[in-house]
Motif scaffolding. Structure first.
Motif, short mmCIF file in Angstrom:
data_model
loop_
_atom_site.label_atom_id
_atom_site.label_comp_id
_atom_site.label_asym_id
_atom_site.label_seq_id
_atom_site.Cartn_x
_atom_site.Cartn_y
_atom_site.Cartn_z
N ILE A 40 7.72 -5.27 1.48
CA ILE A 40 6.79 -4.62 0.55
C ILE A 40 5.84 -4.01 1.33
CG2 ILE A 40 5.20 -5.22 -0.95
CD1 ILE A 40 6.74 -7.96 -1.66
N LYS A 41 5.65 -2.54 0.96
CA LYS A 41 4.47 -1.67 1.26
C LYS A 41 3.53 -1.42 0.23
CE LYS A 41 7.50 0.67 4.88
NZ LYS A 41 8.07 1.92 5.26
N ILE A 42 2.35 -1.67 0.68
CA ILE A 42 1.22 -1.25 -0.51
C ILE A 42 1.05 0.22 -0.26
CG2 ILE A 42 -1.12 -1.70 -1.22
CD1 ILE A 42 -0.43 -4.51 -0.26
N LEU A 43 1.21 0.86 -1.37
CA LEU A 43 0.93 2.38 -1.40
C LEU A 43 -0.52 2.79 -1.81
CD1 LEU A 43 4.30 3.79 -2.69
CD2 LEU A 43 3.64 3.32 -0.40
N GLU A 44 -1.00 1.91 -2.78
CA GLU A 44 -2.30 2.15 -3.54
C GLU A 44 -2.56 0.82 -4.03
OE1 GLU A 44 -3.62 4.14 -7.51
OE2 GLU A 44 -2.47 5.32 -6.07
N LEU A 81 -0.62 -3.61 4.62
CA LEU A 81 -1.20 -2.43 4.19
C LEU A 81 -0.46 -1.41 4.91
CD1 LEU A 81 -4.93 -3.31 4.65
CD2 LEU A 81 -3.70 -2.78 2.56
N GLU A 82 -0.41 -0.15 4.73
CA GLU A 82 -0.04 0.99 5.62
C GLU A 82 -1.00 1.07 6.74
OE1 GLU A 82 2.91 2.98 5.34
OE2 GLU A 82 3.54 1.26 4.37
N SER A 83 -0.69 1.94 7.71
CA SER A 83 -1.47 2.09 8.71
C SER A 83 -2.80 2.96 8.32
CB SER A 83 -0.99 3.01 9.80
OG SER A 83 -1.94 3.20 10.77
N THR A 120 -8.91 -3.69 7.49
CA THR A 120 -7.68 -2.31 7.73
C THR A 120 -6.62 -2.56 8.75
OG1 THR A 120 -7.93 0.01 7.86
CG2 THR A 120 -9.38 -1.33 9.41
N ARG A 121 -5.72 -1.65 8.84
CA ARG A 121 -4.52 -1.84 9.44
C ARG A 121 -4.40 -0.65 10.46
NH1 ARG A 121 1.92 -2.75 8.16
NH2 ARG A 121 2.66 -2.81 10.44
#
Length: 186
Positions: A45-49, A73-75, A146-147
């Motif tokens: 699962i990638k969170i885009l927003e 989270l995405e980077s 944050t990632r």
């Protein structure tokens, strides 16, 4: 697509998902007697927003839970919520007089070596509080997360928002004795 847990209208801290978050998910879709079923594959699962989150009250989390939320989270993405993360200082770093900050690392235990379960308090700026901290102290770190993944992909860590963390010392050298010192952010 939108994410919504129909069972309780909530999401889990462990995955870092929020109601109505925009995500990209890898799943297996099955058609069982004309009933479509889907199964999310763990870790895909990638969170885009970010979705809707009550950001007025910090999310209470262990370091492991906070790191799991950060790795969802995405980077470069930041959590919508602020977290109160309880952990133990495992590395105080070295204060930089030139930059007026330091990176401090915390984990759930002083013996933790798994880097996916270590949180970096990034560019911590409160020198007065830093001078009172020691490896082994129990602390609560309050910050959004944050990632960070470097361009080569060789560094992938979860950290607090640069310079914005508040650190509260709640025990000396991993003891339960209350020794409260709270940093200020300017």
């Amino acid at each position: 697509g939108k994410v919504l847990d129909p069972e309780n209208n909530e999401t889990t801290v462990e995955k870092g998902l929020t109601l109505n978050a925009k995500v990209e998910a890898t799943m297996i879709i099955k058609n069982y007697h004309e009933q479509v079923e889907n199964t999310i594959i763990e870790g895909d699962i990638k969170i885009l927003e970010a979705g809707e989150v009550d950001t007025s009250t910090p999310v209470e989390a262990t370091v492991t839970q906070a790191c799991e939320a950060g790795y969802a989270l995405e980077s470069g993405a930041t959590t919508a919520s602020t977290y109160n993360i309880t952990g133990v200082i495992i590395d105080l770093g070295t204060w930089s007089d030139e930059h007026n900050n330091v990176d401090v690392k915390i984990a759930d235990s002083a013996e933790e070596t798994d880097t996916t379960k270590i949180l970096t308090v990034f560019r911590f700026k409160d020198k007065a509080t830093y001078d009172l901290l020691a490896v082994g102290d129990k602390v609560v770190v309050t910050s959004k997360l944050t990632r960070y993944v470097n361009s080569a992909g060789t560094t992938d860590i979860v950290e607090t928002v640069s310079g914005a963390a508040v650190v509260t010392k709640i025990g000396a050298n991993n003891s339960e004795a209350p020794t409260t010192v709270t940093s200020t952010v300017s």
